[in-house]
Scaffold this active site. Structure first.
Site, PDB file in Angstrom:
ATOM      1  N   THR A 256       1.012  -1.236   0.135  1.00 28.05           N
ATOM      2  CA  THR A 256      -0.139  -0.004  -0.019  1.00 28.05           C
ATOM      3  C   THR A 256       0.963   1.202  -0.081  1.00 28.05           C
ATOM      4  O   THR A 256       2.155   0.986  -0.235  1.00 28.05           O
ATOM      5  CB  THR A 256      -0.916   0.007   1.241  1.00 28.05           C
ATOM      6  OG1 THR A 256      -1.884   0.891   1.319  1.00 28.05           O
ATOM      7  CG2 THR A 256      -0.139   0.068   2.526  1.00 28.05           C
TER       8      THR A 256
ATOM      9  N   LYS B 272      -6.637   1.844   6.467  1.00 27.31           N
ATOM     10  CA  LYS B 272      -5.259   1.390   6.859  1.00 27.31           C
ATOM     11  C   LYS B 272      -4.513   2.312   7.821  1.00 27.31           C
ATOM     12  O   LYS B 272      -3.749   2.188   8.235  1.00 27.31           O
ATOM     13  CB  LYS B 272      -4.253   1.203   5.484  1.00 27.31           C
ATOM     14  CG  LYS B 272      -4.681   0.159   4.306  1.00 27.31           C
ATOM     15  CD  LYS B 272      -3.929   0.293   3.625  1.00 27.31           C
ATOM     16  CE  LYS B 272      -4.691  -0.316   2.096  1.00 27.31           C
ATOM     17  NZ  LYS B 272      -3.849  -0.326   0.984  1.00 27.31           N
TER      18      LYS B 272
ATOM     19  N   GLY C 229      -0.882   3.550  11.189  1.00 28.75           N
ATOM     20  CA  GLY C 229      -0.963   2.904   9.710  1.00 28.75           C
ATOM     21  C   GLY C 229      -0.381   1.706   9.653  1.00 28.75           C
ATOM     22  O   GLY C 229       0.870   1.469  10.209  1.00 28.75           O
TER      23      GLY C 229
ATOM     24  N   SER D 158       4.698  -0.262  -0.818  1.00 25.45           N
ATOM     25  CA  SER D 158       4.919  -0.381  -2.079  1.00 25.45           C
ATOM     26  C   SER D 158       5.292   1.014  -2.624  1.00 25.45           C
ATOM     27  O   SER D 158       6.212   1.120  -3.509  1.00 25.45           O
ATOM     28  CB  SER D 158       4.205  -1.479  -3.048  1.00 25.45           C
ATOM     29  OG  SER D 158       2.851  -0.797  -2.966  1.00 25.45           O
TER      30      SER D 158
END
Length: 182
Positions: free
Chosen positions: A12, A44, A56, A135
């Site tokens: 994410t 998240k 997070g 990512s």
């Protein structure tokens, strides 16, 4: 060919900024399984401990929820002390047989400090009040650093713009953002 990588859950971008006494943490909402987007609106980023701590996560969602629950327990035990709670969670994560298998990373922060907590026992406090994981984390981090140096944007605006830039580059990041602020 290793088929386990074909079904790897990827996600994410999570980015946080502390600036001018304000803290902001945001993420995208995309969850990807292999080559398929499974969800567009995952949440998240959360507030914990009487809305005084932002958290997070990136990585396996079930693992992240387990870690969030453990972190929340640490916050309660240490009466909201962010540093002590982060260190205790990292210590448990590294030494507990069950927790060691969890595949996730956490960002935890308040209006003064922020930490990245990993399963290898790392508790990292960035030097520049900017942090990112996932990512798309490197893209968002780069964008946030540039904006911190060359703009007058608020912490929340920097987080939002950084997520936008990451979503334009990283295929595992969408533009459905969840941003929290202290």
């Amino acid at each position: 060919m290793d088929k386990s990588n074909d079904l790897k859950i990827r996600s994410t971008t999570v980015v946080g900024v502390v600036k001018d006494g304000k803290a902001s943490l945001g993420s995208d909402g995309q969850v990807t399984l292999g080559t398929t987007v499974m969800k567009h609106s995952a949440k998240k980023v959360r507030k914990l401990y009487n809305d005084s701590i932002l958290t997070g996560f990136a990585g396996a969602t079930a693992d992240a929820f387990t870690l969030l629950q453990r972190f929340e327990e640490k916050l309660e035990a240490h009466r909201g002390n962010l540093s002590r709670s982060a260190i205790d969670l990292a210590k448990d994560w590294r030494t507990d047989r069950y927790l060691r298998r969890l595949e996730a990373m956490l960002i935890v922060m308040d209006a003064q400090k922020m930490y990245l907590i990993s399963g290898t026992g790392d508790v990292i406090e960035p030097d520049d009040n900017i942090i990112a994981i996932g990512s798309g984390g490197p893209y968002a981090l780069s964008a946030a650093r540039s904006m911190m140096r060359h703009s007058h944007l608020s912490a929340k605006e920097i987080v939002e713009e950084s997520l936008k830039i990451a979503s334009e580059i990283c295929i595992y990041t969408n533009n459905n953002f969840n941003i929290e602020e202290l």
